[in-house]
Design an enzyme around this catalytic site. Structure first.
Site, PDB file in Angstrom:
ATOM      1  CG  ASP A 122       1.941 -12.825   0.365  1.00  0.00           C
ATOM      2  OD1 ASP A 122       1.796 -11.850   1.133  1.00  0.00           O
ATOM      3  OD2 ASP A 122       2.194 -12.704  -0.852  1.00  0.00           O
ATOM      4  CB  THR A 123       3.714 -10.669   4.765  1.00  0.00           C
ATOM      5  OG1 THR A 123       2.456 -10.151   5.218  1.00  0.00           O
ATOM      6  CG2 THR A 123       4.057 -10.025   3.438  1.00  0.00           C
ATOM      7  NE  ARG A 166       5.018 -16.330  -1.909  1.00  0.00           N
ATOM      8  CZ  ARG A 166       3.801 -15.783  -1.846  1.00  0.00           C
ATOM      9  NH1 ARG A 166       2.763 -16.469  -1.439  1.00  0.00           N
ATOM     10  NH2 ARG A 166       3.615 -14.535  -2.189  1.00  0.00           N
ATOM     11  CD  GLU A 202      -2.899  -4.340  -2.589  1.00  0.00           C
ATOM     12  OE1 GLU A 202      -3.406  -4.339  -3.694  1.00  0.00           O
ATOM     13  OE2 GLU A 202      -2.161  -5.259  -2.179  1.00  0.00           O
ATOM     14  CD  GLU A 256      -0.453  -5.666   1.214  1.00  0.00           C
ATOM     15  OE1 GLU A 256       0.411  -4.988   0.617  1.00  0.00           O
ATOM     16  OE2 GLU A 256      -1.150  -6.526   0.654  1.00  0.00           O
ATOM     17  N   GLY A 302       2.753  -8.323  -7.463  1.00  0.00           N
ATOM     18  CA  GLY A 302       3.640  -7.479  -8.267  1.00  0.00           C
ATOM     19  C   GLY A 302       3.529  -7.670  -9.771  1.00  0.00           C
ATOM     20  CB  SER A 334      -2.216 -10.399  -6.467  1.00  0.00           C
ATOM     21  OG  SER A 334      -2.311 -11.598  -7.184  1.00  0.00           O
TER      22      SER A 334
END
Ligand code: AMP
Length: 396
Positions: A288-289, A366, A281, A269, A163, A161
């Protein structure tokens, strides 16, 4: 049916066992605790964000089926709430069959633990539009896959996940290196990758979709986002869409969450290209977004998730003004960082900052998020980015 629950810490309490205690779990924990639910936060390391606010914390390897069972049986949760993919999901399936409640369902956790289960469900069972794809387990198979899906394409580990291990390639000669990167970035020791045709999208959105026992399926206004190296850096809401696109996106999201079943909030997504909606997905949990909803909506994605879990009404979802979230990341490896610049960040008009309190760092990790609203999306985004840029992460 009347729902009732007891007081945290008593045998009658409603207990929510969070499997994964990151920043999204922390907000789920806070929302559950606000409603008088007892929260037990689990993760493989001590001091994880949700552990810092929960009633209790348990540190163990959640990919170990025997340990997972032992802790579930000792905790006796009302709900087991996965926050991450890397779990012993077949044990969750067994626990669910014995009567434990897994949110939204153990099958949803199992199908979304890697990219293959959910991609096959969406494309092959539900017949939804996706990028062309093939799976591969060697560089030679990856080259064959590229022959089918075409160039450019994106190569990703099936188990990953944010990236990790992902690359976009434009030339066949890069296939070997991309395959090796995917294997190195894979969770566990898997050498299985997905090769996806590159989608030249106009916009990518997250449609936060709630499946509830009270109102059926409800979607939040679409969230737009920008990704760098496969990880989100900025998200905003509401993302404007061409007229016919929103109903098509809602229809697609509904098909996916109905196939996964259970109650909770999902992050669907989607890529938008012209009037076309392409499934990418889904996370069977807050996304998170969707952190932007901490400022954009009157009920955040975390509150909505908890309401759906508890069987409470979802109500109308409003996003009264444009809003944005910008990520604060670390640039180095290190132990517990210090933070400076908060007074400047909080002086940006409308800005709010959330620091996650993570006990260590690595490049790109993050560590917090800055939130802001504005009279336009541009203003909201530039305020959120300005506030995030004020926060300095100091590694002594
Ligand atoms: P994922 O981990 O699959 O959500 O990928 C992270 C990000 O990489 C996405 O949000 C997109 O920005 C980009 N991406 C992934 N797959 C594709 C694709 N097939 N075509 C274009 N961009 C992609």
């Amino acid at each position: 049916m009347t729902v009732s629950w007891g007081t945290p810490g008593t045998p009658d309490a409603a207990r929510l066992m969070l499997l994964g205690s990151g920043e999204l779990g922390r907000e789920v924990a806070i929302e559950a605790m606000r409603l008088g639910v007892e929260v037990i936060a689990c993760d493989r390391y001590a001091g994880a964000p949700a552990m810092q606010v929960a009633h209790r914390a348990i540190v163990f390897d959640m990919q170990d089926p025997a340990l997972l069972r032992r802790h579930v049986e000792a905790t006796r949760p009302t709900w087991i709430v996965p926050e991450i993919e890397a779990l012993a999901t077949s044990e969750l399936v067994a626990l669910e069959q014995e009567g434990w409640s897994v949110v939204p369902t153990a099958r949803a956790a199992q199908l979304t633990m890697d990219r293959e289960g959910i991609r096959r469900l969406a494309a092959e069972e539900l017949g939804l539009a996706t990028s062309p794809y093939r799976f591969a387990e060697s560089a030679a198979e990856a080259r064959d896959a590229i022959d089918t899906v075409g160039l450019p394409c994106v190569i990703k580990p099936v188990m990953s996940s944010s990236g990790k291990g992902q690359s976009t390639i434009h030339h066949l000669v890069d296939a070997e290196a991309a395959f090796a990167r995917a294997c190195a970035g894979s969770r566990g020791r898997s050498a299985r990758v997905i090769v996806e045709g590159f989608v030249q999208f106009d916009t990518e959105i997250t449609l936060l979709t709630i499946r509830s026992s009270t109102e059926g399926v409800v979607c939040c206004p679409p969230i737009g986002h920008r990704q760098e190296q496969g990880d989100y850096v900025l998200s905003w809401q509401p993302q404007p869409l061409p007229e016919k696109v929103l109903p098509a996106a809602v229809e697609m999201a509904t098909a996916v969450v109905d196939a996964l079943g259970g109650y909770g909030l999902f992050g669907v997504e989607l890529f938008i290209r012209g009037d076309e909606v392409i499934f990418s997905e889904v996370s069977p949990r807050p996304h998170d977004t969707g952190m932007v909803t901490m400022i954009s909506q009157d009920r955040s994605e975390f509150e909505l998730h908890v309401r759906a879990i508890l069987g409470l009404p979802i109500g109308e979802i409003h996003c009264p003004r444009p809003a944005a979230s910008a990520v604060i990341r670390s640039s180095a490896h290190g132990g517990a960082p210090r933070y400076a610049g908060m007074e400047r960040a909080c002086a940006v008009p409308t800005a709010q900052v959330r620091l996650f309190g993570k006990p260590d760092t690595r490049p790109g990790r993050r560590l917090g998020v800055a939130l802001a609203t504005g009279s336009s999306l541009e203003e909201a985004c530039s305020r959120a980015e300005a506030a995030a840029a004020c926060v300095e992460v100091i590694q002594d």
